[in-house]
Scaffold this motif. Structure first.
Motif, PDB file in Angstrom:
ATOM      1  N   LEU A   1      19.610  15.827 -16.485  1.00 26.88           N
ATOM      2  CA  LEU A   1      20.573  14.738 -15.681  1.00 26.88           C
ATOM      3  C   LEU A   1      20.703  13.398 -16.599  1.00 26.88           C
ATOM      4  CD1 LEU A   1      19.753  14.773 -11.655  1.00 26.88           C
ATOM      5  CD2 LEU A   1      21.766  15.550 -13.114  1.00 26.88           C
ATOM      6  N   SER A   2      21.898  13.008 -16.369  1.00 24.90           N
ATOM      7  CA  SER A   2      22.072  11.419 -16.996  1.00 24.90           C
ATOM      8  C   SER A   2      21.108  10.803 -16.120  1.00 24.90           C
ATOM      9  CB  SER A   2      23.267  11.113 -16.813  1.00 24.90           C
ATOM     10  OG  SER A   2      23.934  10.914 -15.164  1.00 24.90           O
ATOM     11  N   ALA A   3      20.734   9.560 -17.123  1.00 27.78           N
ATOM     12  CA  ALA A   3      20.056   8.494 -16.371  1.00 27.78           C
ATOM     13  C   ALA A   3      20.231   7.835 -15.128  1.00 27.78           C
ATOM     14  CB  ALA A   3      19.696   7.183 -17.478  1.00 27.78           C
ATOM     15  N   ARG A   4      21.680   7.652 -14.844  1.00 28.90           N
ATOM     16  CA  ARG A   4      22.065   7.156 -13.756  1.00 28.90           C
ATOM     17  C   ARG A   4      21.977   7.874 -12.594  1.00 28.90           C
ATOM     18  NH1 ARG A   4      28.200   5.275 -12.766  1.00 28.90           N
ATOM     19  NH2 ARG A   4      28.321   4.943 -10.754  1.00 28.90           N
ATOM     20  N   MET A   5      22.172   9.485 -12.577  1.00 28.70           N
ATOM     21  CA  MET A   5      22.318  10.560 -11.810  1.00 28.70           C
ATOM     22  C   MET A   5      20.662  10.729 -11.368  1.00 28.70           C
ATOM     23  SD  MET A   5      24.959  11.476 -10.554  1.00 28.70           S
ATOM     24  CE  MET A   5      25.608   9.893 -10.592  1.00 28.70           C
ATOM     25  N   ARG A   6      19.711  10.548 -12.380  1.00 32.33           N
ATOM     26  CA  ARG A   6      18.275  10.721 -12.229  1.00 32.33           C
ATOM     27  C   ARG A   6      17.941   9.598 -11.234  1.00 32.33           C
ATOM     28  NH1 ARG A   6      14.734  11.947 -17.181  1.00 32.33           N
ATOM     29  NH2 ARG A   6      16.114  13.466 -17.389  1.00 32.33           N
ATOM     30  N   ARG A   7      18.419   8.471 -11.627  1.00 32.79           N
ATOM     31  CA  ARG A   7      17.794   7.289 -10.498  1.00 32.79           C
ATOM     32  C   ARG A   7      18.411   7.487  -9.375  1.00 32.79           C
ATOM     33  NH1 ARG A   7      19.187   4.145 -14.981  1.00 32.79           N
ATOM     34  NH2 ARG A   7      21.002   3.617 -14.212  1.00 32.79           N
ATOM     35  N   LEU A   8      19.460   7.856  -9.132  1.00 35.82           N
ATOM     36  CA  LEU A   8      20.300   8.261  -7.707  1.00 35.82           C
ATOM     37  C   LEU A   8      19.423   9.245  -6.996  1.00 35.82           C
ATOM     38  CD1 LEU A   8      22.635   7.342  -5.942  1.00 35.82           C
ATOM     39  CD2 LEU A   8      23.872   9.187  -6.977  1.00 35.82           C
ATOM     40  N   LEU A   9      18.852  10.193  -7.619  1.00 35.18           N
ATOM     41  CA  LEU A   9      18.338  11.317  -7.104  1.00 35.18           C
ATOM     42  C   LEU A   9      16.676  11.098  -6.611  1.00 35.18           C
ATOM     43  CD1 LEU A   9      17.874  14.394  -6.352  1.00 35.18           C
ATOM     44  CD2 LEU A   9      17.327  14.757  -8.650  1.00 35.18           C
TER      45      LEU A   9
END
Length: 439
Positions: A27-35
């Protein structure tokens, strides 16, 4: 199945620890933080908790459907339903209320919708291409002539602020509110609104979507006007049948190659109190952006570089020298050594604060930000009150309860005899179409 995958899937047998699905599928870093952390910034807020949860889950579905990291439904279920991630709270709550089958079917439908959305969207090549497009617009802005009258200075600051937003957004499409731009430009909200209208009419801006609600600003696209593109670069303002929207301030026409505007240097200064309209202003920031600590320039060279009037340059230079921002030697002007840095111009906060105190503009930016916070809070309260009134509003019923039998439609009150009560909100009395008398 390979031995490596067996080891990853069966740590109890002495193999390696099984990797989480967001590590294996990527996952992208942004999507990983969101998850893993949830919507900590409120970017996906909605009208209710359920709406916000749906928005967040849909954003995760889009992130999991990007080329090169397309997740399978089982991966999506594992990350949101069967792992205690913060981003999957809405999906797990849905499973508790309506069952596992319903929740999995809902997530599979959302993932399928996200795949269709990603497949129909234009291909994103890389961030470097987006930055090159931004630099192309920046180069055109820097090559144009921007005078100090007629709103051209406000338009220049508006474009500089938007270029900085575009670099953070990673493309020419960006989201910005009027108050956000006013704080970045160091001017009033009404000034930004007038500048937006001029830039839209002149072809620099395209409004894609107007802002709505308390969490969504307006979506804009920054572009080079058609008249400044290679096929129309020779066209000047006022050519053709109609008058140019920017003809009042000479606008951006064909200019000498020596004239340029350092938008990055101006962007680092224009929001400071020292360069308020009643201080050194945008003209002072433009002059500082042209100066060098070693190579001095005279008034004539500054006039050719900025396009400003000679008297404006002399007046601004006198103030800059008095405040210690510029050094003067034998008719040539140099950038103060305190402002010199690796990027040619490095704003020294204490020196600029002293200059703002001299010009009685110290604290203007802080007062503006506080006023905007009050206005935003007031607007949010107005939105909440309007929503509350909408929820509490009831349909107006003109016929009292008990006049008409709901089962048979019989009228029990003699005072309503002869009335058409089929719609209790709009009772009517029949009239003859010819005489206007009661039927």
């Amino acid at each position: 199945m390979t031995s490596q995958s067996v080891q990853e899937r069966s740590p109890a047998r002495g193999g390696r620890r099984a990797l989480p699905v967001w590590e294996r599928r990527g996952l992208s870093a942004r999507m990983r933080r969101l998850l893993l952390e949830g919507d900590v910034t409120g970017r996906y807020g909605g009208s209710s908790d359920s709406d916000a949860g749906y928005r967040l889950t849909m954003a995760l579905a889009v992130g999991c459907s990007q080329p090169g990291r397309a997740w399978m439904p089982a991966d999506f279920f594992q990350a949101l339903l069967y792992t205690p991630t913060a981003g999957g709270a809405w999906a797990r709550h849905l499973r508790e209320r309506k069952g596992t089958d319903y929740a999995e079917a809902k997530l599979a439908a959302m993932l399928d919708k996200a795949r269709r959305l990603v497949a129909g969207a234009p291909v994103i090549t890389c961030r470097q291409d987006a930055l090159e497009a931004i630099e192309a617009v920046r180069q055109v802005v820097e090559e144009q002539q921007w005078s100090a009258a007629g709103g051209a200075g406000s338009d220049l600051k508006n474009l500089i602020a938007r270029l900085m937003l575009c670099e953070r957004a990673g493309g020419l499409e960006h989201t910005a509110s009027v108050r956000q731009l006013a704080e970045a430009m160091g001017c009033a909200r009404a000034t930004v609104e007038a500048s937006n209208r001029r830039l839209v009419e002149d072809g620099w801006l395209v409004l894609l979507r107007s802002g709505s609600g308390k969490l969504h600003g307006s979506m804009w696209r920054l572009k080079v006007p058609d008249r400044l593109r290679p096929h129309g670069a020779a066209q000047t303002h006022g050519a053709g049948v109609g008058r140019s929207p920017t003809a009042g301030y000479r606008g951006a026409g064909t200019v000498p190659a020596a004239r340029s505007t350092d938008t990055r240097a101006i962007g680092s200064l224009m929001h400071h109190d020292a360069f308020h309209h009643h201080g050194h202003g945008l003209s002072g920031a433009r002059i500082l952006a042209c100066l060098d600590p070693l190579d001095g320039l005279d008034v004539r060279a500054l006039r050719e570089a900025t396009g400003l009037h000679r008297s404006t340059i002399q007046r601004r230079l006198a103030r800059l020298v008095a405040d210690g921002l510029v050094a003067e030697l034998e008719g040539r002007y140099y950038l103060a050594s305190a402002l010199a840095g690796p990027a040619r111009l490095h704003p020294e906060e204490e020196l600029l604060n002293d200059s703002a105190r001299r010009r009685a503009t110290r604290g203007r930016g802080r007062a503006r930000r506080e006023r905007h916070q009050v206005e935003r809070a007031r607007y949010q309260r107005w939105l909440e009150e309007r929503q509350r009134r909408r929820n509490c509003r009831r349909a107006l019923v003109l016929v009292p309860e008990g006049v008409v039998d709901p089962a048979t439609g019989e009228v029990h009150d003699e005072r309503w005899r002869g009335w058409d009560l089929s719609d209790t909100r709009h009772p009517t009395f029949p009239y003859t179409p010819t005489t206007g008398q009661v039927a």
